[in-house]
Design a protein around this motif. Structure first.
Motif, short mmCIF file in Angstrom:
data_model
loop_
_atom_site.label_atom_id
_atom_site.label_comp_id
_atom_site.label_asym_id
_atom_site.label_seq_id
_atom_site.Cartn_x
_atom_site.Cartn_y
_atom_site.Cartn_z
N TYR A 137 0.93 -0.82 0.02
CA TYR A 137 0.26 0.18 -0.08
C TYR A 137 0.95 0.73 -0.17
N TRP A 138 0.62 1.59 -1.47
CA TRP A 138 1.55 3.27 -1.29
C TRP A 138 0.82 4.63 -0.39
N LYS A 139 1.18 5.46 -0.23
CA LYS A 139 0.88 6.86 0.06
C LYS A 139 1.49 8.12 -0.49
N ASP A 140 2.56 7.81 -0.80
CA ASP A 140 3.42 9.18 -1.34
C ASP A 140 4.78 8.81 -2.19
N ILE A 141 4.89 9.85 -2.42
CA ILE A 141 6.34 9.49 -3.23
C ILE A 141 6.65 11.33 -3.70
N THR A 142 8.13 11.06 -3.51
CA THR A 142 8.84 12.79 -3.30
C THR A 142 10.52 12.20 -3.73
N PHE A 143 10.52 12.90 -4.61
CA PHE A 143 12.28 13.19 -5.29
C PHE A 143 13.29 14.32 -5.04
N LEU B 143 16.87 10.43 -6.97
CA LEU B 143 16.05 9.59 -5.80
C LEU B 143 15.16 9.38 -6.12
N PHE B 144 14.37 8.56 -6.53
CA PHE B 144 12.84 8.85 -5.87
C PHE B 144 12.81 8.20 -5.00
N VAL B 145 11.97 7.90 -4.40
CA VAL B 145 11.21 8.19 -2.74
C VAL B 145 9.70 7.74 -2.28
N ILE B 146 9.45 6.29 -3.05
CA ILE B 146 8.27 5.85 -2.24
C ILE B 146 7.80 5.78 -0.43
N SER B 147 6.72 5.62 0.35
CA SER B 147 6.30 5.69 1.06
C SER B 147 5.30 5.15 0.98
N LYS C 276 5.82 -0.56 9.65
CA LYS C 276 4.95 0.57 9.40
C LYS C 276 4.61 1.11 8.49
N THR C 277 3.42 1.48 8.31
CA THR C 277 3.14 2.47 7.87
C THR C 277 4.11 3.85 7.48
N TRP C 278 4.88 4.21 6.57
CA TRP C 278 4.69 6.15 6.21
C TRP C 278 3.91 6.39 5.57
N ASN C 279 3.25 7.82 6.09
CA ASN C 279 2.10 8.47 5.23
C ASN C 279 2.08 9.04 4.98
N SER C 280 3.62 10.01 4.79
CA SER C 280 4.03 11.10 3.74
C SER C 280 5.80 11.39 3.61
N PHE D 195 1.96 7.59 11.32
CA PHE D 195 1.43 7.66 12.68
C PHE D 195 0.07 5.95 12.99
N ASN D 196 0.22 5.22 14.07
CA ASN D 196 -0.37 4.05 13.74
C ASN D 196 -1.48 3.98 15.10
N GLY D 197 -2.24 5.45 14.63
CA GLY D 197 -2.71 4.89 16.09
C GLY D 197 -3.18 5.37 18.02
#
Length: 159
Positions: free
Chosen positions: A73-79, A83-87, A109-113, A126-128
């Protein structure tokens, strides 16, 4: 050219504009829940949240379907820094969007951004119950160091 993700929560499309005022919806090889896009190395990259597939384009009009090494499950991408980085369910890095490296110790963990600035990549989760920031000096071949900073805040989005 400018590229944007437009649409409702249920239906999202890619659109391009030369001036930011007139937008044209583009045809893509697959229609998925597009959540984030980045530009770097003369390449637009857009990721979907619930699929391993993503799209690349050199002009924002003609898109090519590619896939990450895992169907997470992917949430965000930056460059940044070449390098491209997907979280998301872990963190991936790639120079060319063909070969991806899964960054060790990030898949629990799930990295939101994720964002890049001033030579650093920062990702949040954030895991709740707790929030954490992951910071890293980004070099050509991925993360060189990690610092988890726990805080009493809810991190949702980085810029």
């Amino acid at each position: 050219d400018l590229v944007a993700i437009i649409g409702t929560h249920a239906e999202k499309y890619l659109a391009t504009s030369n001036d930011g005022e007139i937008w044209n919806v583009q045809t893509t090889p697959v229609n998925l829940n597009w959540v984030s896009l980045a530009y770097g190395n003369e390449l637009f990259v857009v990721i979907a949240s619930t699929n391993e597939y993503f799209l690349t384009s050199s002009n924002g009009i003609t898109w090519t379907t590619k896939s990450t090494p895992s169907g997470n499950y992917w949430k965000d991408i930056t460059f940044g820094n070449g390098l491209f980085v997907i979280s998301g369910d872990g963190i991936l890095t790639s120079e060319d969007c063909d070969t991806w490296s899964i960054q060790e110790n990030t898949q629990t963990k799930t990295w939101n951004s994720v964002a890049y600035g001033n030579g650093k990549v920062v990702s949040c989760n954030f895991n709740g119950f707790t929030s954490e920031l992951l910071t890293s000096d980004l070099y050509q071949y991925g993360y060189s160091s990690r610092d988890l900073i726990s805080a009493g805040y809810t991190y949702q989005q980085l810029v």
